[in-house]
Motif scaffolding. Structure first.
Motif, mmCIF file in Angstrom:
data_model
loop_
_atom_site.group_PDB
_atom_site.id
_atom_site.type_symbol
_atom_site.label_atom_id
_atom_site.label_comp_id
_atom_site.label_asym_id
_atom_site.label_seq_id
_atom_site.Cartn_x
_atom_site.Cartn_y
_atom_site.Cartn_z
ATOM 1 N N GLY A 1 5.056 -0.770 -7.099
ATOM 2 C CA GLY A 1 5.518 -1.023 -5.696
ATOM 3 C C GLY A 1 5.953 -2.150 -5.362
ATOM 4 N N ASP B 1 -1.499 7.575 1.528
ATOM 5 C CA ASP B 1 -0.895 7.921 -0.036
ATOM 6 C C ASP B 1 0.400 7.061 -0.452
ATOM 7 N N GLU B 2 0.800 6.312 0.482
ATOM 8 C CA GLU B 2 1.781 5.226 0.074
ATOM 9 C C GLU B 2 1.272 3.866 -0.003
ATOM 10 N N HIS B 3 -0.065 3.650 0.024
ATOM 11 C CA HIS B 3 -0.294 2.350 0.187
ATOM 12 C C HIS B 3 -1.703 2.340 -0.826
ATOM 13 N N GLU C 1 -0.635 6.517 6.609
ATOM 14 C CA GLU C 1 0.186 6.482 5.262
ATOM 15 C C GLU C 1 -0.545 6.037 4.017
ATOM 16 N N LYS D 1 0.328 6.000 -7.870
ATOM 17 C CA LYS D 1 -1.122 6.560 -7.727
ATOM 18 C C LYS D 1 -1.243 7.816 -8.349
ATOM 19 N N HIS E 1 3.040 -1.472 -1.335
ATOM 20 C CA HIS E 1 3.830 -0.370 -0.635
ATOM 21 C C HIS E 1 4.314 0.533 -1.642
ATOM 22 N N GLU E 2 4.051 1.817 -1.601
ATOM 23 C CA GLU E 2 4.735 2.889 -2.733
ATOM 24 C C GLU E 2 4.214 2.382 -4.054
ATOM 25 N N LEU F 1 12.708 0.103 2.575
ATOM 26 C CA LEU F 1 11.702 0.749 2.796
ATOM 27 C C LEU F 1 10.691 0.282 3.849
ATOM 28 N N ARG G 1 7.487 0.910 7.090
ATOM 29 C CA ARG G 1 6.133 1.615 7.351
ATOM 30 C C ARG G 1 6.433 2.564 8.565
ATOM 31 N N ASP H 1 -7.542 8.126 -0.272
ATOM 32 C CA ASP H 1 -6.421 8.635 0.625
ATOM 33 C C ASP H 1 -6.775 10.192 0.622
ATOM 34 N N LYS I 1 10.454 4.175 9.588
ATOM 35 C CA LYS I 1 10.929 4.373 8.270
ATOM 36 C C LYS I 1 12.812 4.760 8.393
#
Lengths: 188, 801
Positions: free
Chosen positions: A175, A111-113, A109, A164, A160-161, B394, B396, A132, B400
């Motif tokens: 995030g 793109d979310e980190h 993941e 970006k 996280h999130e 939220l 990982r 990413d 999810k």
């Protein structure tokens, strides 16, 4: 006539009532009354810096997770002045056997980190060398360059999130924080 | 058949005039009060088919002579009694006892006067159906805030927990259709799962007379009551729909009721509500939508002597929680506090993502009653509830769509109750309660459960007496004893068990197996004995004045979150820890109320004082460092506390069409142990409303309202410093300071139009937060992250048919 109607309605409603109760009483879960293990837990953050045979590992380990004993920091040695290290970060859940590699989840993941690195040791610079899927920095792989001798802290943060792209500070990225560890390091 | 009979009777009457044979039968009767078996004097007895009258004498006795063989229909009437018709076949001299019932309101539609109370001697206030309908698309907590002394602890604008005099959660009893709600509303972010559209009236009892429902109403009692229907053949219903500009949503509520002359009745009600992201004056509140589907079915049989009522309700709520409120550690919290607006602001959407709560609540009950002559009314009620709470954060990867909290609470109880109304001046209400409760922490969440599996058993016995000292004075006294047993299964971290909390020495008997890894299995078990009592006095004076004085002794056993909770709360960036050492909470409450009930000028002035020993509160005690960084640890502790204040309500008629009403609430809460204020106490607030009502012009109503909440200056300072790894310095975490005062204005207009024969249409247009004020409320847990709601235009349409 009306009374018959009423009785019919009553029966119908009673049937409905009972069927609803039966339906709700039947549980849709298989609950074994067991205790869940923490699946998202990160117990270990290991930052490995390599230059040929010169390997320094910075480890934070909290094997019983949040609560219980506090985590411990281990730094295997000092960094050498004016040298470039290849850095790799590793996140593990060591309550499982074999240890679960959380870094893989982060990579999946990407793109979310994003990882962020900070240090107050003068001349020490860290750049992210991986990206990413969208071409934005990720930070599992890094390059660390030391300057003159000194000592201070090195902070590793995983967001996280985050926003970006960002200006490479965790504050701008926002995030929620999944990892935040602060190592004491010495460059000599 | 009936017609034939009347014809026969008619012919017979004619024939009796001409021939007088066999017409010397005497019917002797005695009219007796059903409740206390006393004779009723002056009842009129009318033989319908013979057109003959007589009345009962001082002993309740009457006599009808010279009756012929055959059937007679008698109608018995008495002032304030229900008229009774009986049919008797006579062929010889007979005598019979006839019971009359003088409690009309029990049978028929309850006709409520403005001052009708659940209990005469209790300090209480009510919300009627008309007000409930104004809040059709909002929550119970929102509707209750219209009552002085009631406020709410909220998480955003959809999760609203009512508070009476600053007390909430397990210190408030919420009684829904005579069933005490158990829906895991232990935590600050757990709101009651109630569809207010299902009730006809909501009472808030601040004072005594709560003992029938439990020993632990330290804050008070909220009674939600359905309507009682008239015994007649009728079919009617209503549909109410509302639309709101803020959140671009609303609800649709429909109910249909069928009643029969035989006493049977049935009601079906359905409600669907949906909102998208709400908005503050300057930005969208991303992920704050609501989806809610509710329904209820009721049917029963109602007669004077016996009856039953079966009720089932289903509530399914999905609440989005502001996305920006999900944070990782205390530095994220500092960033949120210091930033002017939420970190995530996206375009409007109806989608509800994590973090969110998804809750399903089933409630079913069946109640049956029978009256016994010269004694009273026996009622037995069986009920059960299932509450399933899922909270999503939220997460990982594969987790999810897996909730972090997944709990199922099952509660069932049986309650026999006896109301003795044999005595003229004394009414006794006594009963028993047996309740079993089971909490199931559903596995598969990938986290250790916030609340562990437990079984709880309660048994209680109570007796309450109401005695009329004189025409104007009534006293009530009650006593209750409860036994509780809670039996839990939980794994503790070994270090926490042995060192942090020293449980291995305090509770070695709870250890339930060998240490495995870092955990130790335990079986905590506690039993409690509770005594509670109440005293009430009401005295009526001239000019519609009344004085009420209530005293209550309440005791509350610790709830499971206070004993066992253990874990991280992402929306608060804190670790919350319950303690096995938490004990009972015992409160002494005093409430006075001076009331004047009059349409021209009325008021309620109600001061109160509560002293609470062992008041359990959740407060920050330090900082722990985890792999996510620093977190404040909040722990439950017990202190001596006092809460006192005054609620004032005034109403005044200005002219035929104009009227004014206003209210003021002042409250102070003190932590006496540490000599500091109590946390989360409502601030002083007041409101004013001016209404124009024209009954001749389609009941046109225009109301302008204002509510001001002053800044809470009396709060405990739990601020602290934390190390910010990014800035590499200590930063100040201001979690205690309260937001400034604010005033909100609203406009309410409505009119009723006749549609067709029996139907009517009510149109309503409202504006909330008329001036689009940006504000934050200190009892809203999301105040660190965002402003509260901005302006809302609301349109409602109600059709009665």
């Amino acid at each position: 006539m009306k009374i018959t109607n009423a009785i019919k309605t009553t029966r119908l409603l009673a049937l409905l009532f009972i069927s609803v109760l039966t339906f709700t009483a039947c549980s849709d879960d298989d609950d074994d009354h067991g205790y869940d293990s923490e699946e998202e837990l990160i117990t270990t953050v290991r930052y490995t810096l390599t230059n040929g045979n010169n390997i320094v590992t910075l480890t934070f380990s909290d094997p019983d997770g949040e609560g219980g004993n506090d985590g411990t920091y281990t730094v295997s040695g000092n960094l050498t002045t004016n040298l470039t290290y290849t850095g790799v970060i590793e996140l593990l859940n060591e309550t499982e056997s074999p240890a679960e590699d959380i870094t893989e989840e982060v990579k999946a993941e990407a793109d979310e980190h994003e990882f962020f690195y900070n240090s107050n040791v003068s001349g020490l610079a860290i750049t992210k060398t991986d990206t990413d899927g969208n071409g934005n920095p990720l930070g599992i792989e890094t390059s660390l360059t030391t300057g003159s001798a000194g000592s201070g802290t090195l902070t590793v943060i995983l967001k996280h999130e985050p926003k970006k792209p960002n200006n490479d500070t965790s504050a701008d990225a926002g995030g929620s924080t999944d990892v935040e560890v602060v190592f004491n390091i010495t460059v000599q | 058949m009936q017609r034939l009979f009347f014809l026969c009777a008619f012919l017979y009457c004619i024939s009796t005039n001409t021939t007088a044979q066999d017409c010397n039968i005497t019917f002797k009767g005695r009219i007796i009060d059903f409740h206390d078996k006393t004779p009723i004097y002056g009842a009129s007895i009318f033989v319908l088919n013979l057109n003959r009258y007589t009345t009962s004498d001082i002993d309740g006795v009457f006599e009808i002579n010279n009756l012929c063989k055959g059937r007679i229909i008698i109608e018995i009437k008495h002032l304030s009694c229900d008229t009774k018709q009986i049919t008797i076949d006579i062929n010889k001299n007979i005598s019979e006892d006839i019971f009359l019932e003088h409690h009309l309101e029990e049978l028929n539609e309850v006709i409520l006067k403005a001052s009708t109370k659940t209990e005469q001697s209790s300090v209480e206030q009510s919300i009627k159906k008309a007000v409930i309908e104004q809040f059709t698309d909002k929550s119970l907590g929102d509707a209750l805030k219209t009552i002085s002394g009631v406020s709410a602890l909220s998480t955003g604008n959809s999760i609203v927990k009512p508070m009476i005099h600053g007390l909430h959660s397990s210190r408030l009893l919420i009684i829904n259709n005579n069933v005490r709600m158990y829906d895991q509303e232990w935590g600050d972010e757990h709101a009651p799962n109630i569809d207010i559209n299902a009730s006809d009236r909501i009472d808030v009892i601040k004072g005594a007379n709560t003992l029938k429902y439990g020993s632990d109403a330290i804050g008070g009692l909220i009674l939600l009551r359905p309507k009682k229907y008239a015994i007649k053949d009728s079919l009617f219903g209503s549909t109410l729909t509302s639309f709101n500009s803020n959140g671009l949503g609303g609800n649709l509520n429909s109910e249909i009721i069928k009643t029969y002359k035989s006493g049977y009745y049935t009601k079906i009600q359905m409600n669907y509500k949906q909102f998208g992201d709400f908005e503050a004056p300057n930005y969208n509140l991303t992920n704050s939508g609501i989806k809610s589907l509710n329904g209820s079915v009721q049917f029963g049989y109602n007669s004077f002597e016996k009856g039953f009522d079966a009720y089932y309700s289903y509530v399914n709520n999905e609440f989005g929680i502001l996305q920006s409120s999900h944070i990782g550690n205390v530095n994220d919290l500092v960033n949120a506090i210091n930033s002017e607006q939420p970190r995530i602001i996206e375009d409007f959407s109806y989608t509800i993502n994590a973090p969110k709560q998804s809750i399903v609540h089933h409630l079913a009950k069946i109640e049956a009653y029978k009256r016994y002559k010269g004694f009273g009314k026996l009622t037995v009620q069986y009920d059960f509830q299932i509450n399933r709470r899922k909270e999503f954060d939220l997460r990982r990867g594969g987790l999810k769509n897996t909730p972090v909290i997944d709990l199922r609470l099952f509660t069932t109880s049986i309650q026999p109750n006896l109301q003795i109304d044999y005595f003229d001046d004394l009414k006794i209400n006594t009963g028993l309660l047996f309740r079993y409760q089971q909490n199931d922490a559903i596995s598969g969440t990938g986290t250790s459960p916030l609340i562990p599996d437990f079984d709880k058993f309660d048994a209680g016995i109570y007796a309450i007496g109401n005695y009329n000292l004189s025409e104007t004075t009534e006293i009530s006294a009650g006593f209750r004893y409860d036994f509780s047993d809670i039996n839990a299964r939980k794994e503790y971290n070994v270090t926490d068990w042995q060192e942090t909390y020293n449980y291995d020495e305090l509770f070695p008997e709870f250890e339930n197996g060998d240490i495995s890894g870092t955990d130790i299995p335990t079986n905590p078990r506690f039993t409690y004995h509770n005594i509670s009592a109440s005293l009430g006095l009401s005295k009526k004076f001239d000019n519609n004045m009344q004085l009420l004085a209530n005293y209550g002794l309440a005791s509350r056993v610790p709830n499971p979150s206070e004993l066992f909770s253990d874990g991280l709360h992402h929306s608060a960036a804190r670790i919350e820890t319950g303690l096995l050492t938490i004990g009972k909470e015992i409160a002494n409450k005093f409430v006075l109320s001076l009331e004047k009930n009059n349409n021209d000028f009325g008021f309620i002035i109600s001061p109160y004082y509560k002293h609470i020993n062992g008041f359990t509160q959740l407060i920050p005690i330090g900082i722990t460092t985890t792999i996510r960084g620093a977190f404040p640890v909040w722990e439950y502790n017990q202190v001596a506390a006092q809460i006192f204040g005054i609620d004032i309500d005034v109403n005044k008629k200005i002219s035929t069409n104009f009227s004014y009403s206003g209210s003021l609430s002042l409250l102070q809460g003190d932590n006496l142990t540490d000599d500091i204020p109590l946390i989360h106490m409502p601030a002083a607030n007041f409101s004013n409303r001016v209404s124009y009502i024209n009954a001749n012009l389609n009941q046109l109503t225009i109301r302008l309202s204002q509510k001001t909440i002053l800044q809470q200056n009396s709060y405990p300072d739990y601020n602290f410093f934390t190390y910010n790894a990014t800035l590499q310095e200590n930063v100040f975490v201001d979690i205690s300071s309260t937001p400034p005062s604010y005033s909100l204005f609203g406009l309410h207009t409505s009119a009723v139009f006749k549609l067709f024969n029996k139907g009517s249409l009510k149109l309503e247009f409202n504006i909330e937060n008329m001036f689009n004020v940006s504000y934050r409320e200190h009892l809203n847990r999301l105040r660190y992250f965002t402003d509260d709601l901005g302006r809302n235009y609301n349109l409602k349409l109600k059709i009665n048919y």
